[in-house]
Every structure is written in C-alpha cells, then in structure tokens.
Write an enzyme that holds these catalytic residues in place. Sequence first.
Site, PDB file in Angstrom:
ATOM      1  N   ASP A 352      -5.524  -1.381   7.655  1.00 55.39           N
ATOM      2  CA  ASP A 352      -4.561  -1.800   6.639  1.00 55.39           C
ATOM      3  C   ASP A 352      -5.089  -3.026   5.901  1.00 55.39           C
ATOM      4  OD1 ASP A 352      -2.384  -2.751   5.176  1.00 55.39           O
ATOM      5  OD2 ASP A 352      -0.938  -2.071   6.662  1.00 55.39           O
ATOM      6  N   HIS A 383      -2.523   0.996   3.813  1.00 60.85           N
ATOM      7  CA  HIS A 383      -1.182   0.426   3.834  1.00 60.85           C
ATOM      8  C   HIS A 383      -0.201   1.458   3.290  1.00 60.85           C
ATOM      9  CE1 HIS A 383       1.745  -2.837   3.967  1.00 60.85           C
ATOM     10  NE2 HIS A 383       2.171  -2.440   2.781  1.00 60.85           N
TER      11      HIS A 383
END
Length: 465
Positions: A352, A383
């Site tokens: 992420d 993300h």
Amino acid sequence: MWGSVIFLLLSLILLIAILLLSCFRDRTTAALGHLGWRSRRRLRFLFYPPQGGSERPQLICKPSTLARYLLQHCGSLGGPCTPDWPWVDPHLQTLHSLVWPLQGRAIDFARDHLQLRDGGIVALDWAVGVTIRNWKATGPSSSSSPPVLIIIPNSWGRLTPHVLELCRLALEQGFYPVVFNRRGQGGCPLVTPSVQQFGDPSDLMEAVSYIRFRHPSAALLAVSEGSGSGLLLSYLGECGSSSYLTCAACISPVFRGQQWFESRLPWLYRWALLLYQKLNLCRYSTALSEAMDTDRLFSCTSLQQFEELQFCTGGTGTQSPLNWESYWERNEPLRDADEVAVPVLCLCSWDDPIRGDPRTTLPLELFETSPFFLLALTHWGGHCGFQKESADEDSGTHCWSQAVLIEYFRVVAEFFRAEERRSQGRGTPPRRRTSTLLPRRRRGTLQRDPPATDDIFNWHRSYTR
C-alpha cells in the site's frame, strides 16, 4: 467540479509514468499477449517477487470460533488474490480504485439530508438502482427488510469508482447500500463553520440512529474505505456493544492517524489530496474565515499542516484551542479499540503506497490479542485496489476485496444464526436483539434507542445520479 478535474489530471500523469516504467522493465511487452498464463505468471514473479512466497492472503487474528468458521466457509478469504500483469504495480492498483470509470453502469441514488443537533447537515445517499446500458435494475422493495450496508468513503469525501462498484455489487447481492457523506463533502452543504474531525463519530452516531429508526427490522452493516476507516473505528470503539451494527469491515484502513499525517506521502498523492480538499473547502472560505486562518489553510503544503490549521489553535469544532497532541488523543482511530464488540475485518496489502510501511503502520498486536479484529494481509493490492486475474464466480467482480466483503457479511450472519440455534438447542434463553442478527447491547453506553417519533429528525429527500 474543478477538484475532480485536477485530481483526474494528476492521476493520469502518474498513470503515464507507471506505464512508461513498466515498459522500461519489460522490453518484450509487445509480445505479452501471445504468452500463455504460465509465462505471464513467471514474468510477473520475475519483476515482482512475492514476500513470503504465497499467493493467498494471510489471516492474522486471535484463534476463536468465528475465525475458524470464516476460514471454513468464506472461500474468497482463503482463495488466491494475485493480480495479472500490469496490476501488480501498487500505484496502478491505487489509481484504478480512485479514478477508473465504471463501464456502462450508473448508480441511481436517493439522497436524505439529515439535520443534526447542532444545526449541521450530513447526507445519506441510498443506492436505489443500477442503470446498465439503458437497462435499469431497481433496489430492494420497500416491503422487504434487506440488510443495510453503511458505506463510509475516505476522509476527503471523494466517492471513488471503487465505492460505486461496491454499491452496485451489494445492491445486486440483496443488500441495501447507503453512503454516508460528511459535512461539506459529496455535495452536502456546509451550513455551520465546522467540519468533522478525523476521528469524531458524533455525526455518524446520529446518522446510524436515523437509519435504524427508518429500518428497525434490518440488520446494519458497515464498511469504510481508506482514511475513512478512522471514523468507523472510532465509532465502534466509542459505542461498544451499542453500535447497532452486526459486523464491520475496513478496506486499506489508516490505523495510526497521527503517524500517517506526520509521515510524508509520495509527492503526487500528497498534492492531489491537498488540492482536492482545498478546492472542496474554498467555496466556504468566507464562512470558515471566522473560525480559522483560511489564508494559511489554502497555502499550506502538507497534510499535517492542513489538518492542524483546521482543528488546532482555535480551529473549527473546538470549544478551546487544541494542540496537535491533544487533538489526536481525541481522534486516534484505535483509542478505544478495547471497547469494540462486533467483528471487524480489515483488508490490507503489503505494498500500500498511501498507508506506508506495514511494519510500522499495522497494529499486529491488536489482531493477535483481540477476538473481534481480523486482518487479511495480501502481498499485492495497492491502496483499495485488489484487482485480480479472474472474476469471482459468485459475484462476477474482478475486485478481490469486494468479493470478500460480500461473502464475509453473509458468513458472519450465518454464524450468528447458527450460534443462536445452538443456544436454543441447549435450552439457553435466546439473546434479546435490537434488530435482526444484532448482538446484545450494554446499558449506559453512548447510543440509545431513538424515540418513536419522526420529529427527532429533520430530513429532505432528493434524487441524484
């Protein structure tokens, strides 16, 4: 409108950079389409080797009956989630969730404007239908009581394609999705000189009470996206077992708010978030100037400074000036994590780019000690991306996180029904539930049953597209 345009332009610049980098990494991309799936997989592992050597998500949780039940009955949670090339790039996954348009689909929403006790207004967007190439599918009928899925977008208020696709999928699978829009976000007017703090759940409490008042026999579920998870986790912690929710889930959550604001995001994400929030608030600059220094606010260059100028040193929503440390004592998402009393599934990826290094941003000790928190950690996904190779057999979506969420909500509901039948079989009196499948509430907590009158809520419905 201009905020969305600038955000889209910046995203396109990043997308072009990623594609150029991908072409540089692989000089044989022109022949990639002629390779078989085994060759593509070898190519993917060559450039992006997995950390840990597994294509399946790792479930981190305290051993419990619910955890074992999820592993046995939630196939999506234990299935492979590896993406195909070029979706292995975390930035491309992230951009896909933020700006990728829905192909041939439009979600029809009915909006409720809810006036709060202090005079502020929040908006609830109910997904009432899906239009697919001139064909319209309507939502649940008014006579039925489908489970209501409360969706909390990211903290800057952008309704991403990922959220819209989740609304469509939930509607098709028999849920009744509703999107919670904070003050001054998502087209909701800002009528008071105060915006919602990062982890202040007071507005969400009133919204959930209103939803429960309108649908008293429906089970309530909740899911949050990205930084919006700070609001959901704060709500679950402050309300405890009186949250009215059966279970909840967080997609790519930000667990440590102060640390996230103090760390420096990649420059393009940082500037995109700042510009979007500034353009969203600039229309209220005259009203907000009475409560904060708008000149400094619209010229700041960091997310920390932007948040600090809004809520600290006399910012909005404070009766007395707060400093940075005291602000986060009130707004850290996990400040009351010990009080959470419903299952919470968190979907996170190792790569992420917005949350940051998982070794410092993931509270692994919480998942290992709390029976209510479960973490599904994948190697890829970016993300809120989680795009995978093939579509899910049941839902038809290529997004792994959405397929997991829909199955997770169903399996948890089945688990509670099985536990209730088992209790009745042993002669144990069934628990008194406030609504279908909801756990028993404690006395003396923050949430209370709303009075049986419609006068406690001021609301107005409008239809949007």
